[in-house]
Design an enzyme around this catalytic site. Structure first.
Site, PDB file in Angstrom:
ATOM      1  N   TRP A 102      36.168  21.615  52.976  1.00  6.66           N
ATOM      2  CA  TRP A 102      36.865  22.683  52.245  1.00  6.66           C
ATOM      3  C   TRP A 102      37.090  22.312  50.793  1.00  6.66           C
ATOM      4  O   TRP A 102      36.989  23.173  49.906  1.00  6.66           O
ATOM      5  CB  TRP A 102      38.176  23.063  52.943  1.00  6.66           C
ATOM      6  CG  TRP A 102      37.900  23.801  54.219  1.00  6.66           C
ATOM      7  CD1 TRP A 102      38.213  23.398  55.475  1.00  6.66           C
ATOM      8  CD2 TRP A 102      37.196  25.054  54.365  1.00  6.66           C
ATOM      9  NE1 TRP A 102      37.757  24.326  56.390  1.00  6.66           N
ATOM     10  CE2 TRP A 102      37.140  25.343  55.744  1.00  6.66           C
ATOM     11  CE3 TRP A 102      36.622  25.948  53.468  1.00  6.66           C
ATOM     12  CZ2 TRP A 102      36.529  26.489  56.252  1.00  6.66           C
ATOM     13  CZ3 TRP A 102      36.008  27.103  53.970  1.00  6.66           C
ATOM     14  CH2 TRP A 102      35.966  27.358  55.335  1.00  6.66           C
ATOM     15  N   ASP A 172      45.469  23.938  48.741  1.00  5.86           N
ATOM     16  CA  ASP A 172      44.964  24.829  49.778  1.00  5.86           C
ATOM     17  C   ASP A 172      45.618  24.366  51.085  1.00  5.86           C
ATOM     18  O   ASP A 172      45.256  23.345  51.642  1.00  5.86           O
ATOM     19  CB  ASP A 172      43.432  24.703  49.853  1.00  5.86           C
ATOM     20  CG  ASP A 172      42.837  25.520  51.007  1.00  5.86           C
ATOM     21  OD1 ASP A 172      43.603  26.161  51.755  1.00  5.86           O
ATOM     22  OD2 ASP A 172      41.591  25.508  51.137  1.00  5.86           O
ATOM     23  N   LYS A 196      45.084  30.823  60.365  1.00  2.51           N
ATOM     24  CA  LYS A 196      45.162  29.550  61.094  1.00  2.51           C
ATOM     25  C   LYS A 196      46.539  29.418  61.728  1.00  2.51           C
ATOM     26  O   LYS A 196      46.675  29.284  62.921  1.00  2.51           O
ATOM     27  CB  LYS A 196      44.909  28.358  60.157  1.00  2.51           C
ATOM     28  CG  LYS A 196      43.704  28.487  59.227  1.00  2.51           C
ATOM     29  CD  LYS A 196      42.390  28.491  59.964  1.00  2.51           C
ATOM     30  CE  LYS A 196      41.179  28.907  59.143  1.00  2.51           C
ATOM     31  NZ  LYS A 196      40.854  28.192  57.948  1.00  2.51           N
TER      32      LYS A 196
HETATM   33  C1  LIG Z   1      39.744  28.394  56.946  1.00  6.04           C
HETATM   34  C2  LIG Z   1      39.890  27.679  55.652  1.00  6.04           C
HETATM   35  C3  LIG Z   1      39.375  28.192  54.470  1.00  6.04           C
HETATM   36  C4  LIG Z   1      38.598  29.479  54.419  1.00  6.04           C
HETATM   37  O1  LIG Z   1      39.435  30.542  54.464  1.00  6.04           O
HETATM   38  P1  LIG Z   1      38.936  32.061  54.425  1.00  6.04           P
HETATM   39  O2  LIG Z   1      40.165  32.810  54.793  1.00  6.04           O
HETATM   40  O3  LIG Z   1      37.827  32.196  55.415  1.00  6.04           O
HETATM   41  O4  LIG Z   1      38.480  32.369  53.061  1.00  6.04           O
HETATM   42  C5  LIG Z   1      39.570  27.482  53.304  1.00  6.04           C
HETATM   43  N1  LIG Z   1      40.262  26.334  53.303  1.00  6.04           N
HETATM   44  C6  LIG Z   1      40.771  25.806  54.435  1.00  6.04           C
HETATM   45  C7  LIG Z   1      41.518  24.510  54.380  1.00  6.04           C
HETATM   46  C8  LIG Z   1      40.596  26.460  55.647  1.00  6.04           C
HETATM   47  O5  LIG Z   1      41.096  25.938  56.776  1.00  6.04           O
END
Ligand SMILES: *Cc1c(COP(=O)(O)O)cnc(C)c1O
Length: 360
Positions: A102, A172, A196
């Site tokens: 990521w 993030d 998540k």
């Molecule tokens: C799932 C995830 C993403 C992607 O997110 P989207 O909602 O599909 O854009 C980005 N960063 C992390 C850490 C994730 O777990």
């Protein structure tokens, strides 16, 4: 079929009580005669749902008053572009810490908008750890320092908040937001997709210090301009209303569980069950350095990969779903977010033992 134990990395399991409440309120929300999905986002019913969700999120994370909470769209991948568009603030470059899949995506996308300085990378360590803070080569003139607080695919999590001086820290937190208390004041900006640990896909949470907004690049779409969204209570355009409603129910559920301290204790207990077992046997292994193991996503490998398919089939027969590892790393991955009950992890460990006894 009974409710399965769903170990999906995302979209992920939601608390059963939340789903039941949503089902009960589906046709008639609180005597309004409407489903939440059918309400005007500017009507008093939805305004109250939206305000309550924001206020609960602020309460859970103890968000300081000088931070804006935005309910946006575009997901974390959208934020990979939206963050530099909003946060460069006249500066030319940003620092990024590379801890896995990521982070790599964030780095690549930010490169379209600014010079990216990869200040530290765990690449040479096979992305099995967080690079030690004292190895980071930060630029004091960077617009911000970006981290991924939990690498959902690699299973690497920060168990500390890095001190980056006066440069705003951007995280993030898609896959560990609300899993434990966080000192929001140490961050300039926190973002994450909801699917998540919060609610349905389609909602993106942004928490940003208010002095950092208002200097978006001129090319920034209005819907992705933090200042414009903040000035319009995240309703510059139609927000993802149903996802916000479900998120509000989840926030209420977390509060009823005892808030983020209770969530942390629950999550630590679940993760310990799995990691302790992984460390006790040579039949399975965890690829991540002990100090940096994620409490949310637990990747593991069977010593004999040819047994992977049989392992997954047996798990499914026992109503344990979505244990297959991400296609980029293979093996298995158990995602054990807030909504995964400890019984689910106990059932998984019992099955792993049973499988080992049969095939080991
Ligand atoms: C799932 C995830 C993403 C992607 O997110 P989207 O909602 O599909 O854009 C980005 N960063 C992390 C850490 C994730 O777990």
């Amino acid at each position: 079929m009974p409710r399965a134990y769903n170990f999906s990395a995302g979209p992920a399991a939601l608390p059963e009580t939340v789903l039941r409440q949503a089902a009960e309120e589906m046709l008639d929300w609180h005597g309004s005669g409407m489903s939440v999905m059918e309400m005007s986002h500017r009507g008093k019913e939805f305004i109250s749902i939206h305000a309550e969700a924001e206020s609960l999120l602020r309460e859970l994370l103890a968000v300081p008053a000088n931070y804006k909470v935005l309910f946006m769209q575009g997901g974390a991948i959208g934020e990979n572009a939206i963050v530099p568009m909003n946060m460069l603030r006249g500066k030319a470059s940003a620092d990024y810490i590379d801890t896995g899949e990521w982070s790599k995506k964030s780095i690549k996308e930010a490169g379209k908008y600014c010079k990216v300085n990869v200040a530290a990378s765990a690449k040479d360590a096979g992305y099995s750890c967080v690079p030690p803070r004292d190895s980071w080569k930060l630029d004091p003139d960077a617009a911000y320092v970006h981290i991924c607080s939990n690498e959902t695919i690699g299973g690497v999590e920060y168990h500390f908040t890095p001190d980056v001086g006066n440069v705003p820290l951007v995280a993030d937190m898609s896959s560990n937001i609300l899993s434990r208390p966080v000192d929001v004041a140490k961050y300039g900006l926190i973002y994450g997709g909801a699917q998540k640990n919060i609610g349905p896909a389609g909602l993106t949470i942004v928490i940003v210090r208010d002095d950092l907004i208002g200097q978006a690049l001129p090319i920034t779409p209005s819907a992705f301009d933090y200042k414009q969204q903040a000035d319009n209570d995240s309703m510059l355009n139609t927000p993802p209303t149903y996802a916000i409603y479900i998120a509000g129910l989840v926030f209420n559920w977390i509060k009823a569980q005892g808030g983020l301290k209770a969530m942390e204790a629950h999550n630590r207990a679940k993760a310990a069950l799995l990691y302790d077992y992984l460390d006790s046997t040579a039949f399975y292994s965890s690829p991540v350095a002990k100090a940096d193991r994620s409490l949310m996503n637990v990747p593991f490998k069977l010593k004999d990969e040819s047994l992977d398919a049989a392992f997954l089939k047996g798990a499914e027969e026992r109503h344990m779903l979505q244990l297959k590892g991400h296609r980029s790393v293979g093996g298995m991955r158990a995602s054990i977010y807030n909504a995964m009950p400890i019984e689910g992890v106990k059932a998984l460990v019992a099955y792993m033992k049973e499988f080992e006894a049969k095939h080991g």
